[in-house]
Design an enzyme around this catalytic site. Structure first.
Site, short mmCIF file in Angstrom:
data_model
loop_
_atom_site.label_atom_id
_atom_site.label_comp_id
_atom_site.label_asym_id
_atom_site.label_seq_id
_atom_site.Cartn_x
_atom_site.Cartn_y
_atom_site.Cartn_z
N ARG A 55 0.85 -1.20 0.00
CA ARG A 55 0.00 0.00 0.00
C ARG A 55 0.88 1.25 0.00
O ARG A 55 1.37 1.69 1.03
CB ARG A 55 -0.90 -0.03 1.24
CG ARG A 55 -1.83 1.15 1.38
CD ARG A 55 -2.93 1.17 0.37
NE ARG A 55 -3.85 0.04 0.53
CZ ARG A 55 -4.73 -0.32 -0.42
NH1 ARG A 55 -4.80 0.35 -1.56
NH2 ARG A 55 -5.53 -1.35 -0.23
N GLN A 72 -8.64 -7.77 -8.59
CA GLN A 72 -8.47 -6.32 -8.74
C GLN A 72 -7.03 -5.96 -9.14
O GLN A 72 -6.07 -6.37 -8.48
CB GLN A 72 -8.85 -5.69 -7.40
CG GLN A 72 -8.32 -4.32 -7.12
CD GLN A 72 -9.35 -3.23 -7.41
OE1 GLN A 72 -10.31 -3.44 -8.16
NE2 GLN A 72 -9.15 -2.08 -6.82
N ARG A 77 1.50 -6.80 -9.45
CA ARG A 77 1.86 -6.31 -8.12
C ARG A 77 1.82 -7.40 -7.05
O ARG A 77 2.10 -7.13 -5.89
CB ARG A 77 0.93 -5.15 -7.72
CG ARG A 77 -0.52 -5.57 -7.56
CD ARG A 77 -1.41 -4.42 -7.11
NE ARG A 77 -2.78 -4.86 -6.88
CZ ARG A 77 -3.65 -4.20 -6.13
NH1 ARG A 77 -3.30 -3.08 -5.56
NH2 ARG A 77 -4.88 -4.65 -5.98
N HIS A 148 0.26 2.91 -10.60
CA HIS A 148 -0.67 3.37 -9.56
C HIS A 148 0.13 4.09 -8.48
O HIS A 148 0.46 3.50 -7.45
CB HIS A 148 -1.37 2.12 -9.02
CG HIS A 148 -2.43 2.36 -8.01
ND1 HIS A 148 -2.44 3.43 -7.16
CD2 HIS A 148 -3.52 1.64 -7.68
CE1 HIS A 148 -3.49 3.36 -6.38
NE2 HIS A 148 -4.16 2.28 -6.67
N ASP A 192 -12.35 9.42 -7.11
CA ASP A 192 -11.87 8.24 -7.84
C ASP A 192 -12.28 8.40 -9.31
O ASP A 192 -13.41 8.11 -9.69
CB ASP A 192 -12.48 6.96 -7.23
CG ASP A 192 -11.78 5.70 -7.71
OD1 ASP A 192 -10.95 5.78 -8.62
OD2 ASP A 192 -12.08 4.62 -7.15
N GLU A 249 -2.11 8.63 -11.36
CA GLU A 249 -1.72 7.34 -11.93
C GLU A 249 -1.83 7.32 -13.46
O GLU A 249 -2.91 7.09 -13.99
CB GLU A 249 -2.64 6.24 -11.39
CG GLU A 249 -2.94 6.33 -9.91
CD GLU A 249 -4.06 5.38 -9.48
OE1 GLU A 249 -4.29 4.36 -10.16
OE2 GLU A 249 -4.71 5.67 -8.46
#
Ligand code: BG6
Length: 276
Positions: A55, A72, A77, A148, A192, A249
């Site tokens: 995170r 997701q 990652r 991201h 978002d 991002e």
């Protein structure tokens, strides 16, 4: 070339002016410092052992942005990458990582075969990222992707500039298309959005006298801050950390990139920290 040293599953590059740390889980940039300034936000609750994505920093999103058929944000990652090379000099330093299919990726992505590299380069007050996808399969494939990126900032003061007039998909309003009317994006609630057909650079004030400028070769730019309620729901994020971060991002999040057999393509990004 110096023999690459790997400590705690991380590679760190240093120049006279800057440093960058990449965790091999996800080939994930967790820190980028220019002088004393840490540009990357990394949650105090971030888990670095590869059990869940990290995170903060720069999660590599591939081959699926957001929710969909796969988990997701895809698998890049979530898997361990290999260090191919590392070179350090006074003004410049570079590290290159690679990822080939493994049982996990083959299961998640219908047996697709690829060769990925991720190159991280420090150059003065710049950090350059190059994420290259090569189709080594016997069929064409299509993917979405993003860097991201979590940046340190003071959310009450931050203004993200360069998006005026852009259409965006508002993820919090069923993906409806809206248009950015403001000279900059300010935050006072959960945001978002996927901005489309962006003209780079996109910039923001990281602190009172420091500006981050982002250049990329892609069409989309996601702007995200979870705000207080969503922050509380994330175990790997402290309740008040939304006040100290913003995600900006670059990605190809909606249309996707199609690669023919043998072709390759790079998502690139250059971030520059300047003092006003
Ligand atoms: C952003 C998305 O890129 O990532 C958000 O736009 C999402 O919708 C956020 O909540 C964080 O995703 P994750 O999977 O890392 O919690």
């Amino acid at each position: 070339m110096a023999e690459a040293e790997v400590v705690n599953n991380e590679t760190t590059l240093n120049t006279d002016q800057a440093s960058v740390t990449i965790n091999h889980n996800g080939a994930h940039v967790t820190s980028w410092k220019v002088g004393e300034d840490e540009v990357m936000f990394l949650s105090k609750n971030a888990v670095l052992d590869g059990s869940i994505p990290i995170r903060g920093g720069v999660p590599l999103i591939f081959p699926q942005f957001g929710p969909g058929k796969m988990r997701q944000h895809g698998f890049a990652r979530r898997v361990k990458w290999s260090l191919l090379e590392k070179e350090e000099g006074k003004d410049e330093a570079v590290a290159k990582f690679c990822l080939e299919p493994n049982d996990y990726t083959l299961e998640m992505w219908a047996d697709v075969v690829f060769y990925l590299t991720f190159t991280v380069k420090l150059s003065g007050n710049k950090l350059l990222l190059d994420f290259n996808v090569k189709n080594t399969w016997e069929n064409p494939f299509k993917f979405t992707c993003a860097f991201h990126t979590y940046f340190n900032c003071d959310i009450d003061k931050v203004e993200v500039k360069g998006l005026k007039g852009c259409k965006y998909n508002d993820t919090l309003d069923e993906g409806k298309t809206k248009e950015e009317a403001g000279d900059f994006v300010k935050f006072g609630a959960n945001v978002d959005r996927v901005y489309r057909n962006v003209t780079w650079p996109v910039t923001f004030n990281m602190s009172q006298n420091k500006t981050v400028s982002i250049e990329s070769n892609v069409t989309d730019c996601v702007v995200w801050n979870p705000w207080s309620e969503k922050a509380k729901a994330m175990k790997d994020f402290q309740d008040d950390e939304y006040l100290r971060m913003v995600c900006v991002e670059p990605g190809n999040c909606i249309e996707g990139i199609e690669l023919a057999v043998g072709e390759n393509w790079s998502l690139t990004k250059t971030m520059t920290l300047t003092e006003d």
